[in-house]
Design a protein around this motif. Structure first.
Motif, PDB file in Angstrom:
ATOM      1  N   ASP A  64     117.451  65.023  22.816  1.00 21.43           N
ATOM      2  CA  ASP A  64     116.028  65.095  23.150  1.00 21.43           C
ATOM      3  C   ASP A  64     115.235  64.119  22.280  1.00 21.43           C
ATOM      4  OD1 ASP A  64     113.711  66.149  24.386  1.00 21.43           O
ATOM      5  OD2 ASP A  64     113.407  67.556  22.739  1.00 21.43           O
ATOM      6  N   PHE A  70     119.533  69.498  23.410  1.00 26.98           N
ATOM      7  CA  PHE A  70     118.274  69.868  22.787  1.00 26.98           C
ATOM      8  C   PHE A  70     118.314  69.509  21.301  1.00 26.98           C
ATOM      9  CE2 PHE A  70     118.055  73.430  26.099  1.00 26.98           C
ATOM     10  CZ  PHE A  70     117.123  72.765  26.875  1.00 26.98           C
ATOM     11  N   THR A 116     116.155  71.198  18.313  1.00 26.80           N
ATOM     12  CA  THR A 116     115.136  72.192  17.988  1.00 26.80           C
ATOM     13  C   THR A 116     114.422  71.903  16.671  1.00 26.80           C
ATOM     14  OG1 THR A 116     116.799  73.601  16.932  1.00 26.80           O
ATOM     15  CG2 THR A 116     116.342  74.001  19.275  1.00 26.80           C
ATOM     16  N   ASN A 127     110.895  68.562  22.837  1.00 25.45           N
ATOM     17  CA  ASN A 127     111.081  69.843  23.518  1.00 25.45           C
ATOM     18  C   ASN A 127     111.770  70.828  22.570  1.00 25.45           C
ATOM     19  OD1 ASN A 127     111.214  71.800  25.560  1.00 25.45           O
ATOM     20  ND2 ASN A 127     113.073  70.933  26.467  1.00 25.45           N
ATOM     21  N   THR A 159     112.707  74.248  23.596  1.00 27.26           N
ATOM     22  CA  THR A 159     113.684  74.240  24.699  1.00 27.26           C
ATOM     23  C   THR A 159     113.105  74.828  25.988  1.00 27.26           C
ATOM     24  OG1 THR A 159     114.803  76.390  24.351  1.00 27.26           O
ATOM     25  CG2 THR A 159     115.550  74.534  22.995  1.00 27.26           C
ATOM     26  N   TYR A 183     115.871  67.898  31.774  1.00 29.96           N
ATOM     27  CA  TYR A 183     116.925  68.541  30.985  1.00 29.96           C
ATOM     28  C   TYR A 183     117.889  69.173  31.978  1.00 29.96           C
ATOM     29  CZ  TYR A 183     113.488  67.695  27.395  1.00 29.96           C
ATOM     30  OH  TYR A 183     112.586  67.078  26.565  1.00 29.96           O
ATOM     31  N   ARG A 217     123.471  75.780  30.049  1.00 27.05           N
ATOM     32  CA  ARG A 217     122.027  76.026  30.196  1.00 27.05           C
ATOM     33  C   ARG A 217     121.628  75.739  31.644  1.00 27.05           C
ATOM     34  NH1 ARG A 217     120.199  70.369  27.303  1.00 27.05           N
ATOM     35  NH2 ARG A 217     120.128  69.133  29.210  1.00 27.05           N
TER      36      ARG A 217
END
Length: 430
Positions: free
Chosen positions: A106, A127, A129, A134, A137, A158, A169
């Motif tokens: 990301d 992702f 975090t 993002n 997420t 995504y 996901r």
């Protein structure tokens, strides 16, 4: 020239199409592995046109030869600059909205600002975090204004990750480009993208901050004019060492004319009249540069200043060795001074992200305000509140909170002189 007949990856033709998201992410993962072996942040990306044709593939190049080469050299930012470099050379390329950047991770604030400011589409495999745009997420993009958030939700994808592991996901945000015949990432590919990044993150952050401590730095103003360090510095910026702040981190009115001169050049080169000065740990003026946004939206004054400083140190280190680090210290001990303060635009998001990438760890306790501005673009309270919404790397770990300079005479001089400098520049340019 039409580069569809000869794309480039470090000079190597890539002439092929990726028909599935998995294929494109595989290439991004391959680039991330190359970055890992280079000893830099393990992230890679590939740029595709609206048929899936590969235009270019690049990986992170922040660290080269064990030292910071360019804190802004993330894969996405490099691909964007490559795109505009090609246009300037007459290449026939689709507009940004018809191009997709597929990245292994990301995008950070810097790369997200560059992507949104230019209008590219992006597909993210893993992702992030901690520093990703993002970071929740949830594709709610809390760091973005409503207008930019709406743009991201229609251009940032995504894709679904298959499988029954923790890497699986559902798809979120925008659908991927319709030229992809298959839109799912394999869980093993996504796991590679994330794990190769996490495996080297700490080591590379240590490399970026492996520098002499403040008490071992020497004042470059004491060097002779023919010293190689001074010669190289003045070759990049002839007025280097011509100003010294009354104390480190506290620029005064003596900096005003230099900021205004660079701001006028910024207008000539497609900017809105900003510039950035970099003062070292002793208060010496080292650089004061305009942007060149007529060439690339990613060439803001801050982006070019932090890149120039890092590349100057990297080049001199190859010639002068450790002596370079004695006189040209890590930017965390210095001060960046912007003529115009940040707002909540994509360009400001990019600049704050680049500042975070320049620091890469918490600011020194004795230099918490190494990012300052003269003329505000939005109220300080609004700017601080916005910075608090940035991903944790910036808002919590580093502490990316720009502050206005304290010298009122400097504020007054730049505020009064900036409209005149811009008008003169516009008249001259016309």
């Amino acid at each position: 020239m039409d580069i569809r007949h000869g794309s480039f990856q470090g000079g190597t033709p890539l002439s092929q199409n990726y028909e599935t998201v998995e294929d494109a992410v595989n290439e991004a993962a391959n680039q991330a592995v190359h970055a890992c072996c280079q000893g830099t942040f393990s992230v890679g990306g590939v740029m595709l046109d609206n048929t899936g044709y590969v235009l270019n593939a690049l990986h992170n190049n922040v660290v080269e030869a064990g030292m910071t080469f360019d804190p802004t050299a993330h894969g996405e930012r490099q691909l964007i600059d490559w795109y505009y470099d090609q246009l300037s050379q007459g290449a026939l390329l689709p507009p940004p909205e018809a191009i997709t950047i597929v990245t292994s991770l990301d995008p950070c604030c810097m790369c997200s600002g560059a992507i949104l400011g230019s209008g590219f589409n992006v597909v993210s495999a893993a992702f992030d975090t901690f520093s990703g745009i993002n970071y929740t997420t949830q594709a709610d993009f809390p760091s973005l204004t409503p207008a930019l958030r709406a743009m991201a939700q229609t251009t940032f994808s995504y894709p679904e990750v298959n499988g029954d592991s923790c890497f699986a996901r559902p798809a979120t945000s925008a659908p991927v480009a319709d030229f992809f015949s298959q839109t799912v990432i394999d869980q093993n590919t996504q796991a590679l993208c994330l794990s190769v990044f996490e495996a080297t993150l700490g080591t590379v952050q240590d490399t970026v901050n492996h520098d002499l401590p403040l008490d071992e730095l020497l004042d470059p103003a004491t060097l002779a004019l023919d010293d190689p360090i001074v010669v190289a510095l003045k070759a990049v910026y002839p007025q280097a060492l011509s100003y010294k702040a009354p104390s480190p981190g506290t620029p005064d009115v003596g900096l005003a004319s230099l900021l205004l001169d660079a701001a006028a050049r910024d207008v000539e080169q497609g900017g809105k009249g900003s510039s950035v000065a970099f003062l070292d740990a002793f208060g010496n003026l080292m650089l004061c540069l305009p942007g060149n946004q007529a060439h690339s939206p990613a060439h803001t004054p801050f982006m070019l200043t932090t890149r120039t400083w890092a590349q100057l140190r990297h080049q001199l280190f190859q010639q002068e060795g450790e002596r370079t680090l004695q006189y040209l210290g890590h930017p965390k001990f210095g001060t960046f001074v912007l003529t115009l303060g940040h707002d909540t635009s994509a360009a400001s998001l990019m600049d704050l992200g680049a500042y975070g990438s320049t620091m890469e760890e918490a600011l020194p306790a004795d230099n918490p305000y190494s990012l300052q501005y003269v003329v505000p673009s939005i109220p300080q309270s609004e700017l601080t509140a916005w910075c608090q919404t940035l991903p944790p790397l910036y808002s919590q770990s580093i502490g990316v909170y720009p502050q206005q300079v304290t010298d009122q005479a400097l504020i007054d001089a730049v505020t009064e002189g900036l409209p005149q400098a811009i008008s003169r520049s516009e008249a001259s340019y016309a």
